[in-house]
Design a protein around this motif. Sequence first.
Motif, PDB file in Angstrom:
ATOM      1  N   ALA A  77       0.828  -1.210   0.000  1.00 46.80           N
ATOM      2  CA  ALA A  77       0.000   0.000   0.000  1.00 46.80           C
ATOM      3  C   ALA A  77       0.864   1.262   0.000  1.00 46.80           C
ATOM      4  N   PHE A  78       2.045   1.177   0.604  1.00 45.33           N
ATOM      5  CA  PHE A  78       2.917   2.356   0.669  1.00 45.33           C
ATOM      6  C   PHE A  78       3.436   2.757  -0.714  1.00 45.33           C
ATOM      7  N   PRO A  79       4.105   1.860  -1.462  1.00 44.58           N
ATOM      8  CA  PRO A  79       4.554   2.266  -2.796  1.00 44.58           C
ATOM      9  C   PRO A  79       3.404   2.551  -3.759  1.00 44.58           C
TER      10      PRO A  79
ATOM     11  N   PHE B   5      11.343  -2.028  12.619  1.00 45.69           N
ATOM     12  CA  PHE B   5      11.492  -0.887  11.712  1.00 45.69           C
ATOM     13  C   PHE B   5      12.317  -1.246  10.480  1.00 45.69           C
ATOM     14  N   SER B   6      13.447  -1.929  10.690  1.00 45.78           N
ATOM     15  CA  SER B   6      14.312  -2.269   9.556  1.00 45.78           C
ATOM     16  C   SER B   6      13.597  -3.205   8.577  1.00 45.78           C
ATOM     17  N   LEU B   7      12.775  -4.117   9.100  1.00 43.92           N
ATOM     18  CA  LEU B   7      12.000  -5.017   8.241  1.00 43.92           C
ATOM     19  C   LEU B   7      11.039  -4.223   7.367  1.00 43.92           C
ATOM     20  N   ASN B   8      10.319  -3.298   7.991  1.00 39.23           N
ATOM     21  CA  ASN B   8       9.351  -2.496   7.245  1.00 39.23           C
ATOM     22  C   ASN B   8      10.027  -1.679   6.141  1.00 39.23           C
ATOM     23  N   ILE B   9      11.169  -1.098   6.456  1.00 39.35           N
ATOM     24  CA  ILE B   9      11.889  -0.299   5.470  1.00 39.35           C
ATOM     25  C   ILE B   9      12.337  -1.178   4.300  1.00 39.35           C
ATOM     26  N   LEU B  10      12.864  -2.361   4.624  1.00 42.37           N
ATOM     27  CA  LEU B  10      13.321  -3.278   3.576  1.00 42.37           C
ATOM     28  C   LEU B  10      12.174  -3.733   2.672  1.00 42.37           C
ATOM     29  N   VAL B  11      11.057  -4.106   3.295  1.00 40.32           N
ATOM     30  CA  VAL B  11       9.917  -4.614   2.524  1.00 40.32           C
ATOM     31  C   VAL B  11       9.334  -3.517   1.635  1.00 40.32           C
ATOM     32  N   VAL B  12       9.146  -2.318   2.183  1.00 44.77           N
ATOM     33  CA  VAL B  12       8.626  -1.205   1.387  1.00 44.77           C
ATOM     34  C   VAL B  12       9.619  -0.832   0.287  1.00 44.77           C
ATOM     35  N   GLY B  13      10.906  -0.846   0.628  1.00 43.42           N
ATOM     36  CA  GLY B  13      11.930  -0.517  -0.359  1.00 43.42           C
ATOM     37  C   GLY B  13      11.946  -1.492  -1.515  1.00 43.42           C
ATOM     38  N   LEU B  14      11.905  -2.782  -1.220  1.00 41.09           N
ATOM     39  CA  LEU B  14      11.904  -3.795  -2.270  1.00 41.09           C
ATOM     40  C   LEU B  14      10.627  -3.726  -3.108  1.00 41.09           C
ATOM     41  N   SER B  15       9.491  -3.474  -2.443  1.00 45.76           N
ATOM     42  CA  SER B  15       8.227  -3.333  -3.176  1.00 45.76           C
ATOM     43  C   SER B  15       8.285  -2.138  -4.126  1.00 45.76           C
ATOM     44  N   SER B  16       8.893  -1.067  -3.666  1.00 41.98           N
ATOM     45  CA  SER B  16       9.022   0.139  -4.497  1.00 41.98           C
ATOM     46  C   SER B  16       9.921  -0.121  -5.699  1.00 41.98           C
ATOM     47  N   VAL B  17      10.986  -0.889  -5.481  1.00 43.17           N
ATOM     48  CA  VAL B  17      11.888  -1.232  -6.585  1.00 43.17           C
ATOM     49  C   VAL B  17      11.141  -2.030  -7.649  1.00 43.17           C
ATOM     50  N   VAL B  18      10.284  -2.955  -7.232  1.00 47.68           N
ATOM     51  CA  VAL B  18       9.517  -3.758  -8.190  1.00 47.68           C
ATOM     52  C   VAL B  18       8.598  -2.867  -9.024  1.00 47.68           C
ATOM     53  N   TRP B  19       7.916  -1.932  -8.366  1.00 49.62           N
ATOM     54  CA  TRP B  19       7.052  -1.011  -9.106  1.00 49.62           C
ATOM     55  C   TRP B  19       7.860  -0.157 -10.078  1.00 49.62           C
ATOM     56  N   PHE B  20       9.050   0.269  -9.649  1.00 52.55           N
ATOM     57  CA  PHE B  20       9.915   1.051 -10.534  1.00 52.55           C
ATOM     58  C   PHE B  20      10.322   0.215 -11.748  1.00 52.55           C
ATOM     59  N   LEU B  21      10.654  -1.046 -11.517  1.00 51.94           N
ATOM     60  CA  LEU B  21      11.033  -1.932 -12.623  1.00 51.94           C
ATOM     61  C   LEU B  21       9.863  -2.163 -13.580  1.00 51.94           C
TER      62      LEU B  21
END
Length: 292
Positions: free
Chosen positions: A110-112, A176-192
């Motif tokens: 939902a974030f990305p 916190f680190s888990l959430n950042i990693l998961v949102v970050g990876l999800s955002s990378v997928v959308w960018f790709l």
Amino acid sequence: MKMITIGEYTNLLKSLNKTSLELITIALALYYLSTIIYALRWKIILDSMGKNVPLIDLLKAILSSIFVNNVTPMSRGGGEILRVTWISKKYKIPLSLSTVSILYERIMEAFPVTILLFLGLTYFARHIIYFVSLAIFVVVLIWLNWEEFIKLSVKIIKVELTTEELMNIISLKRKFSLNILVVGLSSVVWFLDMLRLKLIALAFGWNPSIGFLAIVSLANLIFGLMAFTPGGIGIVEGGLIGTLTYFGIPSTLAVSITLIERFISYVLSSIVGFITLIVLGGTEIWRVLKSH
């Protein structure tokens, strides 16, 4: 929309020059890079829950789930059931825990998607900073109301969870680190995904803006979720062509882009997923799924 034949794909590919084919090949590679990132994201989530599953097995499950999604009229549901069954059966992970891991993935997307929505809005406006600020505000608002957001998401997704399972998801906010990693990876997928669309468009001599690509990606998501046909066939193609032509893209170009995009995300992904399911140990799990 009528079924697209192999002949139409073949004729289209033959009409492309060397540079265009190279761009489409890169777009294809980006699609499978996204699947690896999905597997890595899932592994990180499972590791945080104390379950160590090899990345290659998670990748197998994801590739197979894409095939199941493409042949069952359940949007993403059929594939998610396979993923849950795969790791639960092979690694003795409780079904409730594997279900929570996948549900957590979906919720964090939902974030990305929120950011993508506001990025798409910039296509209609000059003052990008206002929409970026609004996107940040919405993300922060979700974070501050995490428990309510989780409960609302569970209702929207229509998943039956026990109180313990619900509390497990809510408790993940503390990591916190888990959430950042998961949102970050999800955002990378959308960018790709957007980059893949851009490369396909460039193969036909069109260079769309990031804002427009965000609109197309969101449209793809919506049509995919709404589709009641296996893999969204017919509905996704029609929706993508309709979206492109609505914004003034010539119909010939819109059809060409859609043909290549669906060739990558539907035809080839189905073939690869089927081979993965049959050759790499998924046949037993497939039988379990069919029995239900």
